[in-house]
Design a protein around this motif. Structure first.
Motif, PDB file in Angstrom:
ATOM      1  N   VAL B 306       0.844  -1.205   0.000  1.00 57.72           N
ATOM      2  CA  VAL B 306       0.000   0.000   0.000  1.00 57.72           C
ATOM      3  C   VAL B 306       0.874   1.247   0.000  1.00 57.72           C
ATOM      4  CG1 VAL B 306      -1.553   1.347   1.485  1.00 57.72           C
ATOM      5  CG2 VAL B 306      -1.995  -1.074   1.115  1.00 57.72           C
ATOM      6  N   LEU B 307       0.469   2.223  -0.787  1.00 58.06           N
ATOM      7  CA  LEU B 307       1.094   3.545  -0.728  1.00 58.06           C
ATOM      8  C   LEU B 307       0.103   4.487  -0.071  1.00 58.06           C
ATOM      9  CD1 LEU B 307       3.316   5.632  -1.604  1.00 58.06           C
ATOM     10  CD2 LEU B 307       1.940   6.022  -3.638  1.00 58.06           C
ATOM     11  N   ASP B 308       0.510   5.087   1.059  1.00 53.56           N
ATOM     12  CA  ASP B 308      -0.340   6.082   1.706  1.00 53.56           C
ATOM     13  C   ASP B 308       0.219   7.446   1.323  1.00 53.56           C
ATOM     14  OD1 ASP B 308      -1.976   7.578   3.258  1.00 53.56           O
ATOM     15  OD2 ASP B 308      -1.422   6.688   5.186  1.00 53.56           O
ATOM     16  N   ALA B 309      -0.448   8.106   0.380  1.00 53.08           N
ATOM     17  CA  ALA B 309       0.038   9.388  -0.128  1.00 53.08           C
ATOM     18  C   ALA B 309      -0.544  10.514   0.718  1.00 53.08           C
ATOM     19  CB  ALA B 309      -0.366   9.547  -1.590  1.00 53.08           C
ATOM     20  N   GLY B 310       0.328  11.347   1.280  1.00 51.53           N
ATOM     21  CA  GLY B 310      -0.113  12.391   2.209  1.00 51.53           C
ATOM     22  C   GLY B 310      -0.505  11.745   3.524  1.00 51.53           C
ATOM     23  N   ALA B 311       0.436  10.965   4.076  1.00 49.71           N
ATOM     24  CA  ALA B 311       0.109  10.078   5.212  1.00 49.71           C
ATOM     25  C   ALA B 311      -0.088  10.822   6.524  1.00 49.71           C
ATOM     26  CB  ALA B 311       1.217   9.052   5.371  1.00 49.71           C
ATOM     27  N   ASN B 312       0.388  12.070   6.603  1.00 54.95           N
ATOM     28  CA  ASN B 312       0.336  12.823   7.854  1.00 54.95           C
ATOM     29  C   ASN B 312       0.997  12.028   8.975  1.00 54.95           C
ATOM     30  OD1 ASN B 312      -1.491  14.052  10.328  1.00 54.95           O
ATOM     31  ND2 ASN B 312      -0.792  15.500   8.808  1.00 54.95           N
ATOM     32  N   THR B 313       0.322  11.805  10.099  1.00 54.59           N
ATOM     33  CA  THR B 313       1.014  11.077  11.184  1.00 54.59           C
ATOM     34  C   THR B 313       0.865   9.566  11.053  1.00 54.59           C
ATOM     35  OG1 THR B 313      -0.908  11.427  12.527  1.00 54.59           O
ATOM     36  CG2 THR B 313       0.928  12.926  12.891  1.00 54.59           C
ATOM     37  N   GLY B 314       0.304   9.102   9.957  1.00 53.22           N
ATOM     38  CA  GLY B 314       0.320   7.675   9.663  1.00 53.22           C
ATOM     39  C   GLY B 314      -0.802   6.864  10.289  1.00 53.22           C
ATOM     40  N   HIS B 315      -1.913   7.524  10.647  1.00 56.22           N
ATOM     41  CA  HIS B 315      -3.021   6.783  11.256  1.00 56.22           C
ATOM     42  C   HIS B 315      -3.545   5.703  10.305  1.00 56.22           C
ATOM     43  CE1 HIS B 315      -6.422   6.263  13.975  1.00 56.22           C
ATOM     44  NE2 HIS B 315      -7.164   6.131  12.887  1.00 56.22           N
ATOM     45  N   VAL B 327       3.594  -1.157   3.905  1.00 60.77           N
ATOM     46  CA  VAL B 327       3.137   0.199   3.588  1.00 60.77           C
ATOM     47  C   VAL B 327       4.315   1.138   3.329  1.00 60.77           C
ATOM     48  CG1 VAL B 327       1.759   2.156   4.418  1.00 60.77           C
ATOM     49  CG2 VAL B 327       1.135  -0.178   5.072  1.00 60.77           C
ATOM     50  N   VAL B 328       4.185   1.945   2.287  1.00 66.40           N
ATOM     51  CA  VAL B 328       5.098   3.074   2.095  1.00 66.40           C
ATOM     52  C   VAL B 328       4.248   4.313   2.342  1.00 66.40           C
ATOM     53  CG1 VAL B 328       6.556   4.326   0.475  1.00 66.40           C
ATOM     54  CG2 VAL B 328       6.505   1.834   0.414  1.00 66.40           C
ATOM     55  N   TYR B 411      -3.885   5.964 -10.995  1.00 69.18           N
ATOM     56  CA  TYR B 411      -4.066   4.799 -11.881  1.00 69.18           C
ATOM     57  C   TYR B 411      -2.724   4.113 -12.164  1.00 69.18           C
ATOM     58  CZ  TYR B 411      -5.179   2.289 -16.241  1.00 69.18           C
ATOM     59  OH  TYR B 411      -5.325   1.334 -17.209  1.00 69.18           O
ATOM     60  N   GLU B 412      -1.682   4.949 -12.332  1.00 70.76           N
ATOM     61  CA  GLU B 412      -0.357   4.385 -12.620  1.00 70.76           C
ATOM     62  C   GLU B 412       0.296   3.765 -11.388  1.00 70.76           C
ATOM     63  OE1 GLU B 412       0.526   7.606 -16.169  1.00 70.76           O
ATOM     64  OE2 GLU B 412       1.715   7.698 -14.341  1.00 70.76           O
ATOM     65  N   LEU B 413      -0.091   4.272 -10.226  1.00 72.26           N
ATOM     66  CA  LEU B 413       0.551   3.782  -9.004  1.00 72.26           C
ATOM     67  C   LEU B 413      -0.044   2.472  -8.497  1.00 72.26           C
ATOM     68  CD1 LEU B 413       0.942   7.142  -7.008  1.00 72.26           C
ATOM     69  CD2 LEU B 413       2.776   5.800  -8.046  1.00 72.26           C
TER      70      LEU B 413
END
Lengths: 73, 482
Positions: B306-315, B327-328, B411-413
């Motif tokens: 999983v890519l969490d884009a704009g993860a902030n504090t990672g909740h 996760v990245v 879509y590409e990610l």
């Protein structure tokens, strides 16, 4: 023994000299520590033997003394 | 599949990624040394603890089959007497310019630990750069097996000390003292900062503070006083007393460890975004609904990566990691990435936090742009799931990225799942970002958003977050799996 000399990184100039200067001081510390250890060893030899006959009672941990007593019973 | 450019600086060998395998070509002169090092207690222990990359030598048949491939870099063919080793693959390579300071600190700690442990087995670490390290989740892994060579027992000098200072201590110092981002240091300088550069930043009194004196001022002064033609200083000064030489080296490593610990990054309480979880605009029911929505999507699609884009504090990164994903988590704020790293380490979550701005992602760096591939080159097609939560308005308004472009990147990610939070222009945070430019987004609504999704994704379901102008979407990539 063959030692590979493949260090290819830049060792710096000032940092390398500073490390060498500190190494010289630490080298002195090495002899000081060694001398201290030797003196301590001499003292231990001199006084350690004299203390030995009176030491056993105090040196046996309390738990072991209790165990020895219970074994006798 | 084209192979990535090999590493080439070390004359003992080079490493490249080839058809999904990580291969290291080792020069004849270094083969037996590497094999001996891999047999040491130090290497075995660190491999067992997963802190050193596991490595095996390919047998003659395997190496011969491999050499038949015309796509293999020429150096693999031109090594008489050399050997090929294979390393385990670390899932997502990341580089110092993408790390929060916490990760550079952890990489430095591992470097010193290994240097000390190898000393006991008669080996020395011959280079000390963060490029020797990758992260598996939040844990550093030493990857350069060729960085160890048998040391001369009488040598009291650690040549890579200056490199360790340049690439670990001074960047951490500059980051802590002046807030200089690591990205600014490492994107333009592969080998860190020189003491002379840091010296110029220091005020007149600061130059005499104990830490500055030792790390910056004295090396800078000594460097100025030394003739550049004086080669004598580089001659090895071997001691007859090997015990003394080892004592000096151990003391050096302890000193470096103390300095590194004194530069350990501290959690930043308020960096703009790091307190977002406490101050965000959702009330409890809306946040609970959002959390439930994401959890359900993760349960249904079961993404492995999983890519969490704009993860902030990672909740939500933590939610994905707890659901079993690798996760990245990327965020442009180093304090947020640092907070995620602490959390991942404490809770043993498989999260790799990186400081990456999706609108301005890390470029390809190094010789011919081939040493550190660009973030998007590594990320494209890598993930089964992408989370874009509370991010779209930043890309639309602050970065002025068209909606269609944002969806195309998603879509590409991803191979399969996209969980995205759509935010209407009347949202408070959206309006705060527009700063009087509301007209630019006047036509943006859920209908327009859903239409923009159509070429790339099927809408599996959506949910309006109660009491907010925000809507969650669970989207399935068209032509994707699951």
């Amino acid at each position: 023994m063959t030692i590979l000399i493949l260090a290819y990184i830049d060792p710096g100039v000032g940092a390398l000299l500073w490390q060498a200067i500190i190494a010289a001081f630490v080298g002195l510390l090495f002899y000081l520590k060694k001398t201290r250890r030797w003196i301590m060893g001499v003292f231990r030899k001199m006084f350690g033997r004299r203390q030995k006959p009176s030491a056993p009672v105090a040196e046996i941990p309390a738990k072991e003394t209790m165990k020895a007593k219970s074994d006798v019973r | 599949m084209p192979q990535s450019a090999p590493s080439f600086r070390d004359p003992a060998g080079c490493c490249c990624s080839f058809n999904g395998r990580v291969l290291r070509c080792v020069a004849a002169v270094a083969v037996s040394e590497l094999e001996k090092f891999l047999q040491t207690n130090c290497a075995r222990q660190y491999i067992a603890r997963k802190k050193f990359v596991s490595t095996r030598r390919l047998n003659e048949n395997e190496a011969a089959t491999l050499r038949e491939s015309p796509e293999l870099p020429p150096v693999f063919h031109a090594q008489p007497g050399g050997a090929v080793f294979e390393h385990e693959r670390i899932p997502f390579p990341s580089y110092p310019h993408e790390w929060p300071p916490e990760m550079l600190w952890a990489a430095g700690r591992l470097t010193l630990e290994l240097a000390q442990a190898a000393l006991g087995d008669g080996f020395g670490l011959k280079d000390a750069t963060p490029h020797n390290i990758l992260f598996r989740g939040s844990e550093p892994v030493f990857i350069d097996a060729l960085s160890f060579e048998r040391r001369n027992p009488g040598d009291p000098i650690w040549l890579p000390e200056a490199q360790f200072v340049r690439t670990f201590l001074l960047p951490l110092l500059a980051n802590r003292r002046w807030g200089l981002p690591l990205a600014e240091i490492f994107t333009t300088r592969r080998d860190g900062i020189e003491p002379e550069e840091v010296y110029r930043f220091c005020g007149p009194l600061e130059k005499f503070k104990p830490r500055m004196l030792s790390l910056v001022s004295i090396p800078a002064w000594l460097s100025r006083k030394t003739s550049p033609d004086d080669q004598k200083i580089y001659q090895p000064h071997l001691l007859a007393n090997t015990e003394k030489a080892r004592f000096i080296l151990e003391s050096l490593f302890q000193r470096l460890e103390r300095t590194l610990d004194s530069l350990k990054p501290v959690a930043q309480k308020n960096s703009g975004w790091s307190d977002y979880m406490a101050t965000h605009s959702y009330d409890d029911p809306a946040f609970a609904a959002k959390e439930k929505f994401v959890s359900e999507a993760l349960r249904e699609f079961k993404p492995a990566r999983v890519l969490d884009a704009g993860a902030n504090t990672g909740h939500f990164s933590a939610l994905a990691a707890q659901a079993g994903a690798e996760v990245v988590a990327v965020d442009l704020d180093a304090a947020c990435a640092g907070a995620i790293w602490r959390r991942a380490r404490e809770q043993k979550l498989n999260i790799l936090p990186l400081v990456v701005n999706l609108a301005h992602p890390s470029p390809a760096l190094g010789w011919r742009n081939g040493e550190c591939p660009a973030f998007l080159d590594r990320a494209t097609g890598t993930f089964d799931g992408v989370l874009m939560l509370a991010l779209i308005h930043h890309l639309l308004v602050t970065e002025r990225i068209p909606l269609e472009e944002i969806l195309r990147l998603a879509y590409e990610l991803t191979h399969s799942l996209l969980v995205i939070e759509f935010i209407e222009p009347r949202d408070d945070m959206f309006r705060r970002l527009t700063r009087g430019r509301e007209e630019l987004h006047a036509t943006l609504d859920t209908t327009m958003f859903e239409q923009a999704c159509t070429p790339y994704f099927e809408i599996v379901r959506s949910l309006a977050l109660p009491g907010t102008p925000r809507r969650m979407y669970c989207l399935k990539r068209k032509g994707g799996g699951n």
